[in-house]
Structures are given as structure tokens and as C-alpha cells.
Design a protein around this motif. Structure first.
Motif: not given
Length: 195
Positions: A128-134
Motif C-alpha cells: 500500500i505504501n509503495l502505491f501511495a508514494a507513487w
């Protein structure tokens, strides 16, 4: 100094952007948007690199909470109310709070640490964090890239009329800080009192 900064960004821009994003710097994303507008950076590579940096920063905070619980409780005693609010937000909203944490003033670093203190799945948090960061990187870089001419025009005007711009910028920053700080404190007090 300005020439040195610009030449450094042109030569090492993606590396600087990555580390700047670890520190959650929107100003770095604004610079990436402007450099993408002028052609000194590739737009999608800038978004990708900034997102990875933002992801890495939040993962660091998450693992600080996960593996250093006693250290966190000992050194961040003054942040107890914010930790309580972060736990309440996670309980109430679940995974979307991971998506929104970057936009919550005063809680950006607290929420990943607080989630690390819980038993939340590290794998789920990372995805979730990876997609949120992008998404975070794209939401800031793309508008700056698109409105690059207008932003560069304002910067050029401010450089020649800085004596007008400086007090106005200071006033805007002061008002924004006061407003956001007041809202955050009221929200924290309300949530903790409700608990």
C-alpha cells in the motif's frame, strides 16, 4: 549559488530527488516538476524515483516502530496524543490511512511509526505504501510540470521584486502554519478525549 544548485540538480537530479523524497520534501517534488518541464528530467522517471524515495522513508519509520518499541516510547513521550490519534485513525479507517498519511499535517512520520508499533502486516503495509508514494509523487510533480511556465514566471518576478514577495510569502506561511497547527491540535484533543 543558484547556478551550482541548478547544475547539481541537472547532473545528480534523480539521486538528489530520491534522498530528498526520503525526507518527505514536497519542495523536492516541485523542483522535479520544474526540471521535468524544462526537459532536464524525464517526467515519469522523476515520479518513479520520488515515489521510491517516499516509500523508503516511510518504510524506515515503519521499521523504527516495529523493532524499536521501547526506544520510540521513551524518546517520543511528548507525541503520545499523536500516537493515540494515529492508532484511532488506523482502527477506524484501516488501510486508506496509509494512503492518506502524507497529507496529514503533523502526523506524516507518526503514522508509519504508530503502524509499526501495531501488529499490522509488514508486507501489506509495504504494498500500500509503495502505491501511495507513487500517487503522492504524481499528484505534486504533474501539476508543477504542467503549469511550469506560470510557476517559472512567478519565480522570475519574485527574483526581481523580492522585497514585495518576501513579506507576502512569510505571511502566507505563518497563516498556513497557524491554521494547520490549530486544526491538528483540536483534532488530536477531540479524538483523545473521545477515547
Amino acid at each position: 549559488m543558484e547556478d551550482f544548485f541548478i547544475s547539481s540538480m541537472q547532473e545528480y537530479g534523480y539521486i538528489i530527488l530520491f534522498f530528498w523524497s526520503i525526507l518527505e520534501g514536497e519542495s523536492g517534488l516541485v523542483m522535479a516538476g520544474l526540471f521535468s518541464h524544462t526537459g532536464d528530467m524525464q517526467l515519469f522517471i522523476a515520479i518513479f524515483v520520488a515515489g521510491l524515495g517516499g516509500f523508503a522513508g516511510d518504510q524506515i519509520y515503519f521499521y523504527i516502530g516495529r523493532f524499536n518499541k521501547s526506544y520510540v516510547h521513551r524518546t517520543l513521550k511528548k507525541q503520545r496524543r499523536k500516537f493515540a490519534l494515529a492508532h484511532l485513525l488506523l482502527k477506524k479507517h484501516g488501510w486508506p490511512i496509509i494512503f492518506l498519511q502524507r497529507y496529514l499535517y503533523g502526523l506524516r512520520t507518526i503514522i508509519p511509526i504508530a503502524i509499526g508499533l501495531t501488529g499490522y502486516s509488514a508486507k501489506k503495509y509495504a504494498v500500500i505504501n509503495l502505491f501511495a508514494a507513487w500517487c503522492w509523487a504524481a499528484l505534486i510533480i504533474i501539476p508543477v510540470w504542467y503549469f511550469g511556465n506560470e510557476i517559472l514566471g512567478v519565480i522570475k518576478w519574485a527574483k526581481t521584486h523580492w522585497y514585495y514577495a518576501l513579506p507576502l510569502i512569510g505571511l502566507l506561511i505563518g497563516v498556513a502554519y497557524y491554521y494547520l497547527h490549530t486544526i491538528t491540535e483540536k483534532t488530536l484533543k477531540t479524538k483523545v478525549d473521545q477515547k
